[in-house]
Each structure stands twice: as C-alpha cells, then as structure tokens.
Design an enzyme around this catalytic site. Sequence first.
Site, PDB file in Angstrom:
ATOM      1  N   CYS A  52       0.821  -1.206   0.000  1.00  0.00           N
ATOM      2  CA  CYS A  52       0.000   0.000   0.000  1.00  0.00           C
ATOM      3  C   CYS A  52       0.856   1.258   0.000  1.00  0.00           C
ATOM      4  O   CYS A  52       0.684   2.136  -0.826  1.00  0.00           O
ATOM      5  CB  CYS A  52      -0.923   0.023   1.211  1.00  0.00           C
ATOM      6  SG  CYS A  52      -2.240  -1.176   1.052  1.00  0.00           S
ATOM      7  N   HIS A  53       1.771   1.336   0.940  1.00  0.00           N
ATOM      8  CA  HIS A  53       2.537   2.571   1.064  1.00  0.00           C
ATOM      9  C   HIS A  53       4.030   2.320   1.244  1.00  0.00           C
ATOM     10  O   HIS A  53       4.764   3.198   1.645  1.00  0.00           O
ATOM     11  CB  HIS A  53       1.980   3.431   2.200  1.00  0.00           C
ATOM     12  CG  HIS A  53       0.499   3.628   2.081  1.00  0.00           C
ATOM     13  ND1 HIS A  53      -0.405   2.838   2.743  1.00  0.00           N
ATOM     14  CD2 HIS A  53      -0.225   4.486   1.331  1.00  0.00           C
ATOM     15  CE1 HIS A  53      -1.630   3.200   2.408  1.00  0.00           C
ATOM     16  NE2 HIS A  53      -1.563   4.193   1.554  1.00  0.00           N
TER      17      HIS A  53
END
Lengths: 422, 147
Positions: free
Chosen positions: B111-112
Amino acid sequence: MSGQSTYTPKSGLEKWIDQRLPLPRLMHDTMTTFPTPRNLNIWYTFGGILTFCLGVQIITGIVLAMHYVANADLAFDSVESIMRDVNYGWLIRYIHSTGASMFFLAVYIHMFRGLYYGSYKAPRELIWIIGVLIYVLMMATAFFGYVLPWGQMSFWGATVITSLFSSIDQIVPHLGTAITTWLWGGFAVDDATLNRFFSLHYLLPFIIAGVVGLHIWALHVPGNNNPLGIDVKSPQDTVPFHPYYTVKDAFYLCCFVFVFAVFVFFAPDFFGNPDNAIKANPLVTPPDIVPEWYLLPFYAMLRSIPQKLLGVLVLVGSLVTLIFIPWLDTSRVRSCRFRPLMKQFFWAFGVDCLLLGYCGSQSVDAVAFGIPLVWAARLGTLYYFAYFWVIMPIVGLIETPKKLPASIAQSVLGEPAAAPAE
Amino acid sequence: MNPSAAVLAMSSTEVDLAPVAVGQQVVVKWRGHPLFVRHRTPKEIAEAKAVAVSDLPDPVARNANLPDNAPATDANREIKPEWLILVGVCTHLGCTPTAFEGDYGGWLCHCHGSQYDTAGRIRKGPAPQNLAVPPHSFLSNTRIKVG
C-alpha cells in the site's frame, strides 16, 4: 441585490398563500427576476449542473437502497443481483456509480472556476467556506458509498481511510486505536462497519442538500461574481435569471448529460477498479490500493510523506487550507483575467493537481522519466501548500494588475458612443 | 458504536503448527485480522538476531506477552525462535503486508511501501511500529492458542 421583492400575486389563491407562506415569492425572487451579471460564461453553469448531480444521486440511490443488503455476507451478492436481476438495475447502478465521478468532475470545475475568478473574495467568503464544507461532505459520502459493494477495493479502502485515525496514537497513546475500534464497531472492518457506513451514506446526501441550500442562500445576498470580478454597479450590468440563465444553464446541462450518458452506456466501468469485482477478503490486500480518481491527489500527498502522523496531517492540512483562501489572497483584484502573474501560478497549480493525481494512481515505488514518483509527489505537495500559503499572499502584494473595465455593461457592449457633436 | 458483545466473543483462536514447513508462512483469521504464522529458516533467524536494537526505527518489542517497554531484540519477538506469530496488519494504515518481499526479506506492504525484517520489525517506510505480536501461548509443541 437581495431584499427588494418584485413579486406580485396574480390570483386570489396566490395572494392567500403569499400572506401565509411566501414560498412562491421566494421562488420568483431567486429563480425568475434575480438580477444576474450579464457576462457569465460557461464555467458559471456548473452550479446548476451540480444541483442536478445531487438530485440524480439521491434518486438513483434511493432505488438502489430498495434492493441492496447491508450485510458483510450478502452485500456483494446483492449488488450482483441488482446488476443481473433487478429491472434496469444495471442502468440505475451505473448512473449512480458514474454519477459520483461526474459529480466530482463538475465540483472540481466549479472550484477551479471560483479560484480563477476570485469568487471567494469579500463579500463571498462564506459562500466559499460553505462550498468547502460541501466538498468535504461529498468526499465522505463518496467514501462510504464506495465501501458498500464490499469488493476488495471497498474493504481495503475502508481499512486504510479509517486507519488514518490511528495516527492519533502518536499524539495521545492508545486514543487513535480506540477511535478506529469505535468507528469499526470491532477489531477490523467488518459487518458492523458496513452497516454504519450504509446508514451514513444514506444520511449525508440530505445534509449536503441542506448545506447546498445555505450555499445558494449565501450566494443570493451579494449575487454572482463574474468573469471580470468587478461589482455590479447599475441595472444595466445585469439580466434577469429567467429566461437568460435558465436557458443557458439548461443548454450546458444537456451537454453535460450527453457526456454523462456516453460513460454510462459505453464505458460504465471506466472509473471503476477491476479489483472491486472480487469479493472482500480480509486476509489478502490487493497489490495496489488505489482510491477513486477524484481522491488521487490527496492520496499522493499522504503517500509522499514517509512518516505516519505527518502524512495524515498533510492530508488534513491540504483540505483545511482551502478554508483560509479568502484571507490568504491579498490582491484587491478578484479575477485572474487582470492578474498576469497570478494567472501563471494558477495554471501551474492546475498542472500540479494533475501531477499529484498521476503520482497517486501509480504504485509506491514507480519511476517515470528516471524520477522516482515519490519525489515528484513531494514536489507536488510542496507546490500545493506553497500556492496557498506563500504565492497567494505575496503575489497579491507585488503584482500590478491590468486596468479594470469601468463596468460590466461597458465591457460587454463596448465604450458608450461619444455624444454626437452639435 | 463500540464493539458489541457478539464481536467481543470471537476473541481467541487455536492454530495447528504441524503442517507449516520450514520457510513457510500461513495466514489465519484472528479477530477479523490476518494472523501470520511463520516457520522461520535458520538463516532468517540469524539475520534477525544480527540487528542491533539501536538500528531499529521502533526499539520496542510490541509483544503483548511482554512488558510495554521490552526492547525489540529478536528474542523478545517470539516464544520459540523458529515460530514467529504476528498480527498481519501494517502499523501504517492497516493493509496486509506480503511475506518474503522487500529489502529485509520479511514483509513488504504494497500500500505505502513499509518494509519489515524477518522478525516483523519495521525497517523502512512510513509505518511507525513493529508488527504486533499477539498474546499467545504454546498448548503443545505443535499447537498454539492466540488471544
């Protein structure tokens, strides 16, 4: 502009109603005779278009809610049954899902219009601030709605966004976790979360409708701004709202609906994400979590900051900043038409938002033209904040604006003919 | 809006370790979250032990079986060195990290971009904390109870 009413009841019944509930008078004064600057261009038709979008979302949404089941085990299948079994369910759902994107498209045009022509400047600060509130409510509503089909993106989008609150742990230990547990109604996004999101998704559009009422009410006190950004000085500068702007708004609304229909009938999944066609699985995160296109710039800002709390603060700050714009802009001239320097920064800001949107749509470690996109997003974030907090106040002070026309009428009709010589 | 009694009731899970081969990870569901059960290889254990606590972004063990201030040494992250039991929720924004990826051979959150080492400790990226070690105990050599 407000205050003087030109409504005269024609029949006995109208007179009777007018003395008890002057609703026809209100409609007459705001929709018929309301004096509107005669030089409004296409970009001023988006207010009406947005009202239309809200109406479409509410009507299609109410029908969808008749067939949708807000339950973690049944939601995904109930959406499938809407698509396959419900009469015209596919059409209603595609109008609703495409409608969300069209709503945001229109609101972004509407906001950039306001930024370019200085519509937030005195005496219209409250119109702008109420508008920002509507925008934030729209984002919340869109987020809740996106969770309802209970696909993979729904589930993980809900997880990521609600987890933003857990960053409060870094200020007050355990408070953030307590808030996320409270929001979820459990230890993770689950059935309880889905139910409350459905409840809020149904509620918020009606709150938006109420706030839109305030937005229009506030607008009708000073009246419309216009592309020249100068005040209305005489009745010559205005035309009655009806028929001039009812017709203009209706024409551009038709054009907008045309574009809307092209997406609904020919590319209904254009704005969607294929991962959301997979039922939610709490054990597997999709390789790339991407929000809907209209949230991408903010997502890029969040991701560009390698520290959790700071990232969330930047995200919140980017929205809170919008509220202060009326006071950050120090220029005495409203419209960028007469602001040669600000105009360039404005267009750079538009490009910046597109750049941020692009960065947000790519994976975290993506590289374009040899530049890691995370750095592009950092520069983009820097410009976003600099535009409002540095460029707006300074340019307003140092810039020499072009000469403003004497009046709207003069700019539209040309210089008044010189008096014939005797 | 806090969790109802029904939600609170599903709080503990038992996991059979026998089928999990060396170098393998299985994911089971615990309190609605993924739970990582990883059978570490001797190499992964050695890599995790070789890291100095002072080099870690989060120096605290985050182990529910230990006091809050226990240091994040590898020994403080598990009961038996070969069995690493973790809550599979990235401490950034709640995604499920993918095992055997990233620069440290532990987990990578897509995701990040947070990266965890072979003891589930945060090494790089926006996540502020090590992956949480849930309260758990060994019922026998091949069976654990989580929660």
